[in-house]
Scaffold this active site. Sequence first.
Site, PDB file in Angstrom:
ATOM      1  N   PHE A 125     -10.244   3.329  -1.553  1.00 58.09           N
ATOM      2  CA  PHE A 125     -11.007   3.431  -1.951  1.00 58.09           C
ATOM      3  C   PHE A 125     -10.694   3.149  -3.596  1.00 58.09           C
ATOM      4  O   PHE A 125     -10.114   2.422  -4.065  1.00 58.09           O
ATOM      5  CB  PHE A 125     -11.601   5.127  -2.400  1.00 58.09           C
ATOM      6  N   GLU A 126     -12.361   2.699  -4.036  1.00 58.14           N
ATOM      7  CA  GLU A 126     -12.628   2.200  -5.659  1.00 58.14           C
ATOM      8  C   GLU A 126     -11.394   1.160  -6.466  1.00 58.14           C
ATOM      9  O   GLU A 126     -10.925   1.087  -7.119  1.00 58.14           O
ATOM     10  CB  GLU A 126     -11.560   3.063  -6.253  1.00 58.14           C
ATOM     11  N   GLY A 127     -11.391  -0.246  -5.065  1.00 55.58           N
ATOM     12  CA  GLY A 127     -10.706  -0.815  -5.567  1.00 55.58           C
ATOM     13  C   GLY A 127      -9.514  -0.669  -4.428  1.00 55.58           C
ATOM     14  O   GLY A 127      -8.909   0.446  -5.279  1.00 55.58           O
TER      15      GLY A 127
END
Length: 593
Positions: A403-405
């Site tokens: 997630f999120e990079g």
Amino acid sequence: MSTGSKKIAGGSFILDETDFNQVVTPEDFTEEHRMIAETTEQFLQGAVLPRDEEIEKLNYELTVDLIRQAGELGLLGAEVPEAYGGLGLDKLSSTLISERFTKASAFALSVGAHVGIGTLPIVYFGTEEQKQKYLPALATGEKIAAYCLTEPSSGSDALGAKTTAILSEDGTHYVLNGTKQFITNAGFADLFIVYAKVDGKEMSTFIVERTMEGVSIGPEEKKMGIKGSSTCPLILEDVKVPVDHLLWEVGKGHLIAFNILNIGRFKLAAGCLGGAKDTIELAAKYANERTQFGRAISSFPLIGQKLADMTIKTYALESMVYRTAGLFDVGLAEVDYDSEKVGYLSAKAIAEYQLECSINKVFGSEVLDEVVDEGVQIHGGYGFIQEYRVERNYRDARINRIFEGTNEINRLLIPGTLIKRGLKGELPLLERAQALQEELMNPIPPVQFDHVLEQETHLIAMAKKIFLMCGAQAVQNYQLKLEEEQEVLSHLADMMISVFAMESALLRTKKRIAKLGEAKNELAIQATVIFVHDEFEKIDQWAKEVLAHMAAGDVLRTQLSILKKLTRKTAVDRIGLKRKIAASVIAAEKYVI
């Protein structure tokens, strides 16, 4: 709040000493903060957790109903300004809510995606008209939001997105075409924050409503974990989006995306903190209930050691998360939300701590993975059985490193961001590196430690010097080709992550000692000592690997000799200290520091 309001430059922790009075810690919570945490806890216990199994089966109607109940309590509007129907609370408050919500498993993700990456783009970058139109409904849960960046062909390479937006000939609307993938809340969201390239070139952001013609939702993904959350593709086929649904400006989409991702990374770490605490409680209770060889397994030292390690790392994570929340509160306090430049001001304030956000994300997701793994191990065979909640915690945790990079991408961002800040003159990075080179040419005298946490303070100072020594050598060796040396960058990132984590725990414990004395903070002192020594030894190893890659022969021998002097320390009784921490966790059956 018993903290100073001095703004601290992002990334400066690796260069400067920080006064513990300038660091926000959980011990600084006000009565209002505690009430918010209690309200969240009561909502979860009363409304959400009793319906846990139904939520896990992906019941859209139930999830939406519970989100709206959360909205009625104000739990969705913490970061929405009061002028638009929210509570306008500080980052500490919203962080407390995020941490507490984690007990609700996948439902926490549904709420988190709505209040964070779904709503905040409009809070920070919306026009006055957009805020008035959408924020009141988002704050109550009347409308639910989703964030749409990832595409089938672009995950980590967000700027490689292929969704297009073409302005109509009469200039009244954009026509959007493309597919977004892995969109949380897509199954029931009313609003989508969509990233598309105007004329196939300029990344821009649009508010797309579900009811617009040409918007459709693909089937639910069959996931390893977080099964109670909706994850579907969003399909856009000649969708006519009015021009007043453009967020901020054409070509500014990447700035919105990256800054909202920064906030998302930070909030993810807060969620990981809640998950770690929940798992420690599950594991400690089970260890007391489960008997083998005629005694509770909690009485076996190796089980105690696991609980101690889980607790120590969680203490460091907790210290980091609330330290970062404090940084944001000071930085965002300067933003004038009535200004025409609110977008630029918000982007600048958030970007200031992008490095710390990545650090929180990587450390938090990896600590949670270690904690849930040991939680399953303590449960033995039962940890592999779905009837026991720890099994779900294990599966649900795995997505956080993606997630999120991904953590790999974030590791490359951490030193890269620091070097860019140094080159721009925002941090005195080059000056400090040059001064250190001169300092290291002189003899390094041995140091004696007589007071509590004195050695740990010294080790953190040495860790910063080791990072600077390795980082300066890397920049000198590779210059513009440094970005190709991903293993070196990853090790430099890990050093920075460890320094921030060690220092956060140390500053928090020092602040606690200043307030209540050493006797009432024995567990915090023990955890800090163990954590600093553990992380320092990792930094020593990473430095050796980096130096050995960059040099050889006499040059390497000289560098390793300097490193050896910087890493001198007196060993501590980690086994004994961990036994004391384990005893407290086992007695309390929860995270106790």
